[in-house]
Write a protein that holds these residues in place. Sequence first.
Motif, PDB file in Angstrom:
ATOM      1  N   MET B 101      10.766  26.524  -1.027  1.00  9.59           N
ATOM      2  CA  MET B 101      10.475  25.246  -0.370  1.00  9.59           C
ATOM      3  C   MET B 101       9.887  24.228  -1.341  1.00  9.59           C
ATOM      4  O   MET B 101       9.079  24.558  -2.196  1.00  9.59           O
ATOM      5  N   VAL B 102      10.328  22.987  -1.168  1.00 11.47           N
ATOM      6  CA  VAL B 102       9.789  21.883  -1.953  1.00 11.47           C
ATOM      7  C   VAL B 102       9.104  20.925  -0.980  1.00 11.47           C
ATOM      8  O   VAL B 102       9.683  20.555   0.042  1.00 11.47           O
ATOM      9  N   PHE B 103       7.868  20.554  -1.294  1.00  8.54           N
ATOM     10  CA  PHE B 103       7.042  19.806  -0.350  1.00  8.54           C
ATOM     11  C   PHE B 103       6.982  18.319  -0.669  1.00  8.54           C
ATOM     12  O   PHE B 103       7.140  17.909  -1.813  1.00  8.54           O
ATOM     13  N   GLN B 104       6.664  17.548   0.360  1.00  9.76           N
ATOM     14  CA  GLN B 104       6.508  16.107   0.172  1.00  9.76           C
ATOM     15  C   GLN B 104       5.428  15.800  -0.863  1.00  9.76           C
ATOM     16  O   GLN B 104       5.590  14.950  -1.723  1.00  9.76           O
ATOM     17  N   GLN B 105       4.299  16.519  -0.777  1.00  9.13           N
ATOM     18  CA  GLN B 105       3.171  16.258  -1.687  1.00  9.13           C
ATOM     19  C   GLN B 105       3.204  17.166  -2.923  1.00  9.13           C
ATOM     20  O   GLN B 105       2.160  17.403  -3.529  1.00  9.13           O
ATOM     21  N   PHE B 106       4.324  17.697  -3.265  1.00  5.11           N
ATOM     22  CA  PHE B 106       4.541  18.590  -4.438  1.00  5.11           C
ATOM     23  C   PHE B 106       3.782  19.915  -4.321  1.00  5.11           C
ATOM     24  O   PHE B 106       4.344  20.966  -4.560  1.00  5.11           O
ATOM     25  N   ASN B 107       2.469  19.798  -4.006  1.00  3.60           N
ATOM     26  CA  ASN B 107       1.614  20.996  -3.907  1.00  3.60           C
ATOM     27  C   ASN B 107       1.680  21.885  -5.139  1.00  3.60           C
ATOM     28  O   ASN B 107       1.728  23.100  -5.043  1.00  3.60           O
ATOM     29  N   LEU B 108       1.673  21.253  -6.306  1.00  3.17           N
ATOM     30  CA  LEU B 108       1.550  22.054  -7.525  1.00  3.17           C
ATOM     31  C   LEU B 108       0.121  22.585  -7.605  1.00  3.17           C
ATOM     32  O   LEU B 108      -0.775  22.053  -6.959  1.00  3.17           O
ATOM     33  N   PHE B 109      -0.061  23.656  -8.385  1.00  9.00           N
ATOM     34  CA  PHE B 109      -1.407  24.200  -8.546  1.00  9.00           C
ATOM     35  C   PHE B 109      -2.101  23.412  -9.659  1.00  9.00           C
ATOM     36  O   PHE B 109      -1.735  23.548 -10.832  1.00  9.00           O
ATOM     37  N   PRO B 110      -3.080  22.575  -9.322  1.00  9.73           N
ATOM     38  CA  PRO B 110      -3.625  21.624 -10.303  1.00  9.73           C
ATOM     39  C   PRO B 110      -4.390  22.279 -11.440  1.00  9.73           C
ATOM     40  O   PRO B 110      -4.529  21.683 -12.500  1.00  9.73           O
ATOM     41  N   HIS B 111      -4.867  23.503 -11.234  1.00 15.01           N
ATOM     42  CA  HIS B 111      -5.682  24.142 -12.260  1.00 15.01           C
ATOM     43  C   HIS B 111      -4.837  24.954 -13.243  1.00 15.01           C
ATOM     44  O   HIS B 111      -5.365  25.548 -14.168  1.00 15.01           O
ATOM     45  N   LEU B 112      -3.520  24.979 -13.019  1.00 19.30           N
ATOM     46  CA  LEU B 112      -2.629  25.739 -13.897  1.00 19.30           C
ATOM     47  C   LEU B 112      -1.687  24.789 -14.636  1.00 19.30           C
ATOM     48  O   LEU B 112      -1.341  23.731 -14.118  1.00 19.30           O
ATOM     49  N   THR B 113      -1.263  25.204 -15.839  1.00 19.28           N
ATOM     50  CA  THR B 113      -0.285  24.395 -16.565  1.00 19.28           C
ATOM     51  C   THR B 113       1.053  24.483 -15.854  1.00 19.28           C
ATOM     52  O   THR B 113       1.250  25.313 -14.963  1.00 19.28           O
ATOM     53  N   VAL B 114       1.968  23.614 -16.270  1.00 19.74           N
ATOM     54  CA  VAL B 114       3.311  23.622 -15.698  1.00 19.74           C
ATOM     55  C   VAL B 114       3.923  25.021 -15.800  1.00 19.74           C
ATOM     56  O   VAL B 114       4.439  25.570 -14.823  1.00 19.74           O
ATOM     57  N   LEU B 115       3.813  25.601 -16.996  1.00 22.32           N
ATOM     58  CA  LEU B 115       4.412  26.917 -17.214  1.00 22.32           C
ATOM     59  C   LEU B 115       3.763  27.965 -16.301  1.00 22.32           C
ATOM     60  O   LEU B 115       4.442  28.801 -15.695  1.00 22.32           O
ATOM     61  N   GLU B 116       2.441  27.898 -16.175  1.00 17.80           N
ATOM     62  CA  GLU B 116       1.729  28.852 -15.310  1.00 17.80           C
ATOM     63  C   GLU B 116       2.102  28.656 -13.842  1.00 17.80           C
ATOM     64  O   GLU B 116       2.201  29.617 -13.079  1.00 17.80           O
TER      65      GLU B 116
END
Lengths: 245, 262
Positions: B101-116
């Motif tokens: 699933m891809v969310f409207q607000q992205f919901n990336l994990f802010p404390h991790l790098t892109v790779l993580e």
Amino acid sequence: MKKIFIVAPLLFLSACSDKWGWYVVDPSLPSGWSNLRFLLSGLYYTILLSLSAIVISIVVGLLIALPGLSAKPVLRRFNRIYVEGVRAVPILVLILWVYYGLPQVADISIGVFAAGVIALALSDSAFEAEIFRAGIQSIDKGQYEAAHSVSLNYSDTMRFVILPQAIRRILPALGNQLVYMLKMSSLVSVIGMQELTRKANELVVSEYRPLEIYTILVLEYLVLILVVSAGVRWLERRFQTDQRN
Amino acid sequence: MHKIRKSNVGEFMPANDAQTIISVRGVSKFFGGFQALKEVSLDVRLGERIVVCGPSGSGKSTLIRCINRLEKHEQGSITIDGVELNEGKESLHAIRANVGMVFQQFNLFPHLTVLENLTLGPVRAKKLPKAEARDLALRYLARVRIPEQADKYPRQLSGGQQQRVAIARSLCMEPRILLFDEPTSALDPEMISEVLEVMAELAASGMTMIVVTHEMGFARKVADVMVFMDHGEIVEMSEPEKFFGAPESERCREFLQKILHH
């Protein structure tokens, strides 16, 4: 802040007046030096006691906080009962009960240090649980959903996604609790723990100079806590530089 | 060419035998006294691209959130790859193995790098060795055209880049179905196209997709089936040509007029 430049010299002047007898802790005198070392020797147990208690209370606090966030009412009720119950008992009372009462109830022998750590950790765990609960609840729901969408289970979601973010937010509150714990450890002196306050009390009894000895005691706590606060602030800064949305 | 099957009614029957991967049957969902979904039925076949549109509050997000069980439906049934969704382990496994699933607000994990962000799921949930997960992540980052951002934190990226990272994060779990919940609604206008391009490429590669969006240009280009929802119901469901050219329902016509000529 400027006031300190007025207050400090006044204190210094009054400390030089003949009301004071600084000789009891004068490091240039043999007896004063040994008294001073006696006072400072309490530092070891004050720090050990507080650190052990805070580490245990953080772990216990987290374990109490998690059921408080559960969807199951039974678990949430358990959390409430623990927090409200433990929070309602004064620390001094808890120390006395653990030291004098618990050995009888549980039929075990318990040392002064262990009793102190258990009582302090127990008391603090209720506060830690509330801090963790607030910290975890402050994390956006989308983080759980994203973790779900990449198939993480509950414990991995907590361990890798939610807690690392929550810890950053509650670090100032945890620092407060550590300072609080350092101060409350003085209460363990009543059951004979040889920490800062107990040492000062003992010296007062033999030297009969409470003013000077307790002034030194005040300074000991002041310096200790200022150092710890600086350490916590350093930790906060370190955590904030690398990440955050 | 009819890939649509409106179950219960049976007015559209499948014209070929492509495997039905998601089957939604008479699903209802309530939020307190509010009924967000009213006996919705929808079939999705492998490789199919479905675009869902409709006014806000029409239940389109709720529908896809029910499909990966971020919301629990109260009536009807949802079947993914032959497994009916419920509280059981098998159901959870079916979602995990199949749906991203891809969310409207992205919901990336802010404390991790892109790779993580990308490797967390593969390493923890799929038990992939770290080096392999890293290779996988770099491959998908290249696919969403931001291989050079691997060691940055989400906050250092633009909105469009963040959403592309989120897409790559979903892809790293190698799902068979990807759900998009208004993926461009939180983006600045100039960043929308870079995300839509990546999505169009995904569609071209044969990924099964359900996309909730108001980007009608994108819909026209990639959709096999257009779905219009209003008040918790599927009001119109047809091929894009018919959907945009001659919508049957009045509500759908009004809606399209509003969003196409604003």
